[in-house]
Write a protein that holds these residues in place. Structure first.
Motif, PDB file in Angstrom:
ATOM      1  N   UNK A 270       0.872  -1.165   0.000  1.00 16.38           N
ATOM      2  CA  UNK A 270       0.000   0.000   0.000  1.00 16.38           C
ATOM      3  C   UNK A 270       0.911   1.217   0.000  1.00 16.38           C
ATOM      4  N   UNK A 271       0.775   2.061  -1.019  1.00 16.95           N
ATOM      5  CA  UNK A 271       1.537   3.296  -1.079  1.00 16.95           C
ATOM      6  C   UNK A 271       0.726   4.402  -0.421  1.00 16.95           C
ATOM      7  N   UNK A 272       1.369   5.145   0.470  1.00 20.16           N
ATOM      8  CA  UNK A 272       0.706   6.261   1.143  1.00 20.16           C
ATOM      9  C   UNK A 272       1.509   7.535   0.913  1.00 20.16           C
ATOM     10  N   UNK A 273       0.775   8.635   0.696  1.00 23.65           N
ATOM     11  CA  UNK A 273       1.387   9.951   0.525  1.00 23.65           C
ATOM     12  C   UNK A 273       0.750  10.894   1.534  1.00 23.65           C
ATOM     13  N   UNK A 274       1.590  11.537   2.370  1.00 27.06           N
ATOM     14  CA  UNK A 274       1.112  12.477   3.382  1.00 27.06           C
ATOM     15  C   UNK A 274       1.815  13.814   3.197  1.00 27.06           C
TER      16      UNK A 274
END
Length: 481
Positions: A270-274
């Motif tokens: 799962x790629x997450x961008x914050x």
């Protein structure tokens, strides 16, 4: 409320080895008894010569699992009857087959030692052997979490007493749950590097691999992050991979809004961008071996917050833990934020940030009671709560919890390993979905109401469906195989 009297029962016994002697000096040993409602009661059996004891069990049928480190787990059905309130029940466990696993270079050196000495990245060293009854092909996507968990028909150990006496070129021990022959594959996270057949009497398997070939198998992920309104790059956004076998802090985007995650093990993440003040971005990806997986441009909107209170039916505040997911506007599937949890405080208040403008679903995260033991309090649950942030932030949202009703699932005639179940509410929205293990009953704690329950095969195909209405009484559903 008056206390329910418990019967004066005792079930006791020992875990025995194949010679009928007590199992001693193991890391872990114990038995668990699960009744027809899914209630689980356990006893440690590591001390006192492998002995266990359980008091005050109710009369009836129990699904029992006896296990000890280094032995095959044993499942049996035990009946505790009123005419025999005290019962001795011993469990004889068979030793697990132990396979030594060697992963060496073409020069005969331990590959993991060579990788460590040469400063290879962690992603290159994420190797694990897995045993299966059939060759797995090019991928084995079930690998997740600890590499020492059970996968396929075995469990890998790379530390502990069994490993301490191994030769330096051995990476560990693979403990089998079945007899040989089996197929043993060397995995680089989800990618199968090599597969070998292990025949009867064979106690070792060797894989030969060059460090260069392994390093060439590493994956690269690239993403470009921009502001949706201004169209400008967002610097210092945090980009990370989750859902694998370990966690790291990820990388930050550069002045052009580009982040490149290099030299990672290949497989599903799962790629997450914050980014501060922006909505969070989440996407399931397949990081391909030896390639650059370019995800293109990700546009982030300014964040939208949802704030409110968790209350019981009388309006009293409650603390609760939640799952949050995005509602797909086309097929109404819910894409849950699998690595994130949310909580309300002791006063019932909560705030969920980093949401975008869209439709979301909130639910309590305690519906699956697979490891439920004795609990005398009320279990408070919610169904799916729809939240629409397309018009902007939301405040004053009330999430009402209700005392749970119990639904118990079981598959008739044998173990249900690999099968899955799904519970869908009256609006057609998934409330809970998971995998089944063994033959014991699986308890769920859901809000009162009507549901459709599906039994699925490992690929997600529906095998059987039942409709059920939950009220105050426990409902038991037995699916035919």
């Amino acid at each position: 409320m008056a206390e329910i009297a418990r019967p004066d029962t005792l079930v006791y016994g020992s875990l025995l080895d194949p010679s009928y002697g007590p199992i001693l000096d193991t890391w872990s040993a114990g038995v668990s008894f699960v009744d027809h409602t899914g209630l689980r009661l356990s006893s440690d059996a590591k001390q006192e010569g492998g002995a266990y004891a359980l008091h005050a069990l109710g009369f009836g049928t129990y699904w029992v699992t006896a296990s000890a480190d280094g032995y095959r787990s044993l499942e049996e059905i035990v009946d505790l009857r009123a005419d025999r309130p005290q019962m001795r029940k011993d469990f004889t466990l068979q030793k697990a087959v132990e396979l030594r696993v060697r992963v060496i270079t073409t020069e005969g050196k331990n590959l993991l030692d060579v990788l460590e000495e040469t400063g290879a990245p962690r992603g290159a060293r994420l190797l694990v052997p897995v045993a299966t009854l059939e060759p797995p092909g090019k991928r084995f996507d079930e690998l997740a979490g600890s590499l020492n968990s059970k996968f396929g028909v075995g469990q890998f150990q790379d530390y502990g007493p069994r490993v301490e006496g191994l030769s330096p070129d051995c990476m560990g021990i693979l403990l089998l749950d079945c007899d040989r022959p089996v197929w043993v594959s060397l995995l680089h996270y989800h990618v199968v590097l090599q597969t070998k057949r292990v025949g009867t009497g064979q106690d070792e398997v060797t894989f030969v691999l060059s460090p260069g070939d392994l390093l060439a198998n590493l994956a690269t992920i690239r993403v470009h992050v921009i502001d949706s309104e201004a169209g400008l790059p967002i610097q210092h956004a945090r980009v990370m991979l989750t859902g694998g076998t370990y966690f790291d802090q990820g990388v930050a985007t550069d002045p052009q809004g580009i982040a490149t995650i290099e030299r990672r093990e290949p497989g599903l993440f799962d790629l997450q961008v914050w980014a501060k003040g922006y909505e969070g971005f989440r996407k399931s990806i397949d990081a391909l071996p030896g390639e650059i997986t370019d995800l293109g441009t990700v546009t982030l909107e300014r964040e939208v917050a949802v704030a409110g209170n968790v209350l019981d039916p009388e309006g009293n505040p409650l603390a609760a833990s939640f799952s949050v997911g995005v509602l797909d506007p086309v097929d109404h599937a819910i894409h849950w934020f699998r690595q994130e949890g949310f909580k309300s405080g002791g006063d019932g208040s909560f705030e969920i940030r980093r949401l975008g403008r869209g439709e979301y679903v909130i639910r309590t995260s305690n519906h699956d009671a697979v490891n439920e033991g004795e609990w005398e309090g009320i279990v408070w649950v919610s169904g799916n709560v729809l939240v629409d942030t397309r018009a902007g932030p939301i405040s004053g949202l009330e999430v009402r919890l209700r005392p749970a009703s119990k639904l118990v699932l079981q598959v008739a005639r044998g173990a249900a390993d690999g099968m899955r179940f799904r519970v869908v509410d009256e609006r057609g929205l998934e409330l809970v979905e998971s995998i089944l293990h063994g033959s014991e009953p699986r308890p769920l704690e859901l809000p009162p109401g009507s549901y459709r329950v599906s039994l699925l095969d490992p690929r997600g195909n529906v095998l059987s469906e039942r409709s059920v209405t939950l009220e105050s009484e426990t409902v038991e559903l037995v699916f035919p195989r």
